[in-house]
Design a protein around this motif. Structure first.
Motif, mmCIF file in Angstrom:
data_model
loop_
_atom_site.group_PDB
_atom_site.id
_atom_site.type_symbol
_atom_site.label_atom_id
_atom_site.label_comp_id
_atom_site.label_asym_id
_atom_site.label_seq_id
_atom_site.Cartn_x
_atom_site.Cartn_y
_atom_site.Cartn_z
ATOM 1 N N VAL A 1 0.697 -1.157 -0.092
ATOM 2 C CA VAL A 1 -0.181 -0.172 0.008
ATOM 3 C C VAL A 1 0.895 1.341 -0.185
ATOM 4 O O VAL A 1 0.542 2.186 -0.706
ATOM 5 C CB VAL A 1 -1.190 -0.040 1.261
ATOM 6 C CG1 VAL A 1 -1.726 1.284 1.243
ATOM 7 C CG2 VAL A 1 -1.828 -1.077 1.185
ATOM 8 N N VAL B 1 1.943 1.805 -3.400
ATOM 9 C CA VAL B 1 0.928 2.358 -4.138
ATOM 10 C C VAL B 1 0.692 3.677 -4.043
ATOM 11 O O VAL B 1 0.432 4.465 -4.965
ATOM 12 C CB VAL B 1 -0.344 1.612 -4.164
ATOM 13 C CG1 VAL B 1 -1.668 2.180 -4.628
ATOM 14 C CG2 VAL B 1 -0.266 0.162 -4.496
ATOM 15 N N ILE B 2 0.846 4.098 -2.775
ATOM 16 C CA ILE B 2 0.629 5.604 -2.230
ATOM 17 C C ILE B 2 1.640 6.640 -3.058
ATOM 18 O O ILE B 2 1.589 7.366 -3.790
ATOM 19 C CB ILE B 2 0.558 5.724 -0.903
ATOM 20 C CG1 ILE B 2 -0.703 4.988 -0.310
ATOM 21 C CG2 ILE B 2 0.572 7.216 -0.501
ATOM 22 C CD1 ILE B 2 -0.633 5.041 1.088
ATOM 23 N N HIS C 1 3.698 5.628 -5.422
ATOM 24 C CA HIS C 1 3.445 5.630 -6.889
ATOM 25 C C HIS C 1 2.669 6.631 -7.378
ATOM 26 O O HIS C 1 2.899 7.537 -8.283
ATOM 27 C CB HIS C 1 3.003 4.167 -7.415
ATOM 28 C CG HIS C 1 3.358 3.897 -8.797
ATOM 29 N ND1 HIS C 1 2.444 4.152 -9.953
ATOM 30 C CD2 HIS C 1 4.221 3.230 -9.341
ATOM 31 C CE1 HIS C 1 3.103 3.833 -10.939
ATOM 32 N NE2 HIS C 1 4.060 3.365 -10.655
ATOM 33 N N ASP C 2 1.403 6.918 -6.534
ATOM 34 C CA ASP C 2 0.721 7.876 -7.023
ATOM 35 C C ASP C 2 1.352 9.395 -6.770
ATOM 36 O O ASP C 2 1.065 10.125 -7.555
ATOM 37 C CB ASP C 2 -0.720 7.722 -6.119
ATOM 38 C CG ASP C 2 -1.577 6.686 -6.625
ATOM 39 O OD1 ASP C 2 -1.309 6.046 -7.702
ATOM 40 O OD2 ASP C 2 -2.466 6.365 -5.641
ATOM 41 N N ILE C 3 2.068 9.378 -5.846
ATOM 42 C CA ILE C 3 2.608 10.894 -5.477
ATOM 43 C C ILE C 3 3.492 11.185 -6.373
ATOM 44 O O ILE C 3 3.718 12.204 -6.898
ATOM 45 C CB ILE C 3 3.337 10.748 -4.072
ATOM 46 C CG1 ILE C 3 1.817 10.926 -2.984
ATOM 47 C CG2 ILE C 3 4.001 12.277 -3.937
ATOM 48 C CD1 ILE C 3 2.411 10.688 -1.450
ATOM 49 N N SER D 1 4.672 10.165 -12.894
ATOM 50 C CA SER D 1 5.249 11.247 -13.753
ATOM 51 C C SER D 1 4.312 11.940 -14.502
ATOM 52 O O SER D 1 4.202 12.989 -14.897
ATOM 53 C CB SER D 1 6.221 10.681 -15.105
ATOM 54 O OG SER D 1 5.619 9.543 -15.640
ATOM 55 N N TYR D 2 2.999 11.092 -14.628
ATOM 56 C CA TYR D 2 1.754 11.955 -14.990
ATOM 57 C C TYR D 2 0.666 11.684 -13.833
ATOM 58 O O TYR D 2 0.359 10.873 -13.426
ATOM 59 C CB TYR D 2 1.089 10.952 -16.273
ATOM 60 C CG TYR D 2 -0.058 11.681 -17.093
ATOM 61 C CD1 TYR D 2 0.124 12.746 -17.842
ATOM 62 C CD2 TYR D 2 -1.183 11.429 -16.460
ATOM 63 C CE1 TYR D 2 -1.094 13.221 -18.294
ATOM 64 C CE2 TYR D 2 -2.372 12.058 -17.049
ATOM 65 C CZ TYR D 2 -2.295 12.665 -17.904
ATOM 66 O OH TYR D 2 -3.261 13.423 -18.226
ATOM 67 N N GLY D 3 0.248 13.034 -13.620
ATOM 68 C CA GLY D 3 -0.731 12.862 -12.588
ATOM 69 C C GLY D 3 -0.171 12.928 -11.082
ATOM 70 O O GLY D 3 -0.725 12.277 -10.324
ATOM 71 N N GLY D 4 1.066 13.325 -10.978
ATOM 72 C CA GLY D 4 1.711 12.815 -9.518
ATOM 73 C C GLY D 4 1.447 14.227 -8.806
ATOM 74 O O GLY D 4 1.694 15.340 -9.370
ATOM 75 N N TYR D 5 1.291 14.008 -7.412
ATOM 76 C CA TYR D 5 1.515 15.131 -6.501
ATOM 77 C C TYR D 5 2.919 15.892 -6.398
ATOM 78 O O TYR D 5 3.006 16.969 -6.041
ATOM 79 C CB TYR D 5 0.736 14.776 -5.227
ATOM 80 C CG TYR D 5 -0.464 14.623 -5.252
ATOM 81 C CD1 TYR D 5 -1.594 15.632 -5.164
ATOM 82 C CD2 TYR D 5 -0.948 13.034 -5.626
ATOM 83 C CE1 TYR D 5 -2.784 15.300 -5.288
ATOM 84 C CE2 TYR D 5 -2.332 12.885 -5.915
ATOM 85 C CZ TYR D 5 -3.308 13.793 -5.548
ATOM 86 O OH TYR D 5 -4.671 13.514 -5.603
ATOM 87 N N THR E 1 3.060 18.581 -8.778
ATOM 88 C CA THR E 1 2.352 19.662 -8.705
ATOM 89 C C THR E 1 3.361 20.399 -7.933
ATOM 90 O O THR E 1 3.304 21.691 -8.145
ATOM 91 C CB THR E 1 1.057 19.300 -7.832
ATOM 92 O OG1 THR E 1 0.362 18.328 -8.699
ATOM 93 C CG2 THR E 1 0.304 20.442 -7.868
ATOM 94 N N ALA F 1 7.164 -3.246 -7.250
ATOM 95 C CA ALA F 1 5.855 -2.243 -7.452
ATOM 96 C C ALA F 1 6.192 -0.896 -8.437
ATOM 97 O O ALA F 1 5.435 -0.298 -8.575
ATOM 98 C CB ALA F 1 5.171 -1.705 -6.146
ATOM 99 N N GLY F 2 7.367 -1.096 -8.746
ATOM 100 C CA GLY F 2 7.856 -0.082 -9.748
ATOM 101 C C GLY F 2 8.300 1.025 -9.432
ATOM 102 O O GLY F 2 8.796 2.156 -10.276
#
Lengths: 279, 278
Positions: B110, B113-114, B116-118, B121-125, B128, B225-226
């Motif tokens: 988990v 995954v979190i 990875h989201d942050i 490269s596209y849509g990462g916090y 931002t 997980a990449g």
């Protein structure tokens, strides 16, 4: 307490530092929640997503659950069964072994503790690969029982150190009194010691349950066909590239564990983790 | 006589746990080592090792060391700050310590995954944030140095609480008098840290190094997980794993085991030496 000279003015700074740290710690969990509940166009589909989304929806979770209910349900049940076996076995083996250790001469008990500690140094991968070959022959491959038997290794030494800590804190007189009053070895073990050690045994059960619920390495090698929840999350996020589902499932995995962590915060102490080496 | 009988019963109570560990940990580990030196017909060979080295070179070993050292360094930095903070009395201390502990319970996958989201490269916090400071979007997991940063941050978010807890347990054993005495003698904050806190904490530092160091060598789910595409000993071993012919993966598993044993040996040495000094 490390009490340096405590001037009241510095308390304010401690509070501010702690607050900043807490926010940094909480942001990743907050990100998980907004990805699960905000519309995708404001989170994973936005090129520069904002930390404060404005449109919320339940359809992410609903899609994730309905699109895939049978696989999710199977993974949930497998994780639940595996974790419960691991916790129960850890509590049973751990309680008896800890009590046994407390009754042995120090030289023998510290030797046994070293053996247990040494086992925690062996990498899961090094164990999992030969076990997978033996489990395939024994028919345990891909089963919840087989996975639980392997994961038990990760938690058993820690469980024993934890329950040993609890037993050491019990007053010796109570047990001696029971023996003087005519209780046998096992009678005093189950009817006097066990109820007193119950909080520690319960904590060990929950911690083992939680570690199995989160475990990845044994699960991916020993149970790849019918996966547990962590492996399902891995397959969704990496193999299928489905971040939305992976985030939704991550939330399901995380909620019970957060509750257990809060319930156990009294027991998760450095001393218990350290007890293996300090004796 | 009665007590001797009790000791035998006590030993019998430990026996199941002991046998369990021997049968499911020590014997498989020996099987891995033995298997790494044999082929599928159980003949002695060094082919498994040369195969692994030809395929991957030394980079999995080097990468594993770099990740372990970076993650340990960062977690001890955070661990010392948080433990020193929690050893003070201030308003809301118990609430803060509960918050700091929360990531400990979050599953490693988990966490992956979190992060990875942050750090996507596209849509990462993270991007931002980079843009808010005037930079342009980065491909975080695309280069070695940035993926090292991501994997260290993700791993430390989850595991720094354990380091903090162990160090905090150690700090509570240091008598406060030592500090007041040192202050009277005019020792500043840094000198007190290096001359009182650090030597007195040595056994606890050894434990934290041991517990975390072994896990860092084994870092797997986060990388898989990449978050860290370069090969590590664990991800290499997993890629080599094939249930029909596991012998090449035994070689990977044995190299991993070997490095952990050497690491553990040096920590034990440090612990014994510091115990003699203290």
């Amino acid at each position: 307490m490390v009490s340096e000279y405590n001037n009241p003015g510095s308390h304010k700074y401690f509070f501010i530092i702690a607050l900043v740290f807490s926010i940094i710690v909480l942001i990743p969990m907050y990100v998980l929640v907004i990805i699960a509940f905000a519309v995708p166009s404001q989170t994973i589909a936005a090129y520069y997503p904002s930390l404060i989304p404005t449109k919320f929806t339940l359809s992410n979770l609903m899609h994730a659950f309905s699109g895939y209910s049978s696989i999710l349900e199977a993974a949930f049940i497998k994780s639940l069964i595996t974790a419960t076996i691991v916790g129960a076995l850890a509590a049973f083996l751990g309680f008896h072994a800890s009590y046994g250790l407390s009754k042995l001469p120090v030289r023998l008990s510290s030797l046994i503790i070293s053996v247990l500690f040494f086992s925690t140094m062996i990498p899961s991968l090094t164990i999992a690969i030969p076990i997978s070959v033996s489990f395939l022959k024994a028919g345990l491959y891909d089963s919840a029982l087989g996975l639980a038997l392997a994961q038990e290794l990760v938690v058993l030494p820690m469980t024993i150190f934890m329950i040993t800590g609890t037993l050491q804190s019990l007053p010796k007189q109570i047990e001696l009194q029971a023996r003087v009053d005519g209780a046998g070895f096992f009678q005093s073990l189950y009817s006097v010691i066990f109820p007193l050690a119950l909080p520690g045994v319960l904590a060990a059960f929950l911690l083992s349950w939680m570690m199995s619920w989160d475990e990845f390495t044994f699960a991916i090698i020993l149970s790849p066909v019918h996966p547990t929840l962590p492996i399902l999350i891995y397959l969704d996020s990496t193999a299928r590239g489905n971040i939305l589902y992976a985030s939704a499932f991550s939330l399901i995995v995380t909620i019970p564990v957060i509750l257990i962590t809060m319930a156990l915060s009294k027991f998760i102490k450095g001393n218990y983790m350290a007890s293996g080496l300090t004796g | 006589m009665k007590w001797a009988k009790d000791e035998l019963t006590a030993f019998l109570l430990i026996l199941p746990a002991l046998l369990y560990v021997v049968i499911l940990a020590f014997i498989p580990a020996l099987e891995s080592v033995y298997g790494s030196f044999t082929n599928i017909h159980s003949n002695f060979t060094l082919y498994n090792y040369s195969f692994v080295l030809n395929l991957y070179g030394y980079s999995p070993i080097v990468n594993t060391f770099i990740v372990t050292a970076s993650a340990l360094g960062f977690q001890f930095l955070i661990g010392f700050v948080v433990a020193s903070l929690l050893s003070k009395q201030f308003k809301g201390r118990t609430v803060f310590s509960a918050i700091f502990l929360l990531p400990f319970g979050v599953a490693t996958i988990v966490t992956a995954v979190i992060f990875h989201d942050i750090f996507s490269s596209y849509g990462g916090y993270a991007n931002t944030l980079v843009r808010a400071f005037g930079g342009s979007a980065l491909d975080w997991t695309g280069s070695f140095s940035t993926s090292l940063l991501v994997v260290v941050l993700a791993d430390s978010w989850k595991n720094a609480p354990i380091v903090s807890l162990i160090l905090l347990a150690g700090m509570t054993t240091i008598p406060p008098d030592l500090y007041s005495q040192a202050m009277v003698d005019g020792a500043g904050t840094l000198r007190r840290f290096f001359h009182i806190t650090l030597p007195n904490l040595a056994p606890f530092i050894a434990i934290a190094l041991m517990v975390r160091g072994i896990s860092e060598f084994n870092i797997f789910a986060i990388a898989k997980a990449g978050l860290f595409p370069s090969p590590l000993l664990t991800t290499m071993t997993y890629s080599l794993f094939d249930i029909v012919n596991p012998h090449p993966s035994y070689a990977g598993a044995t190299i991993l085991l070997g490095f952990i044993m050497i690491f553990a040996f040096f920590i034990m040495l440090y612990r014994d030496r510091s115990a003699k000094v203290a």
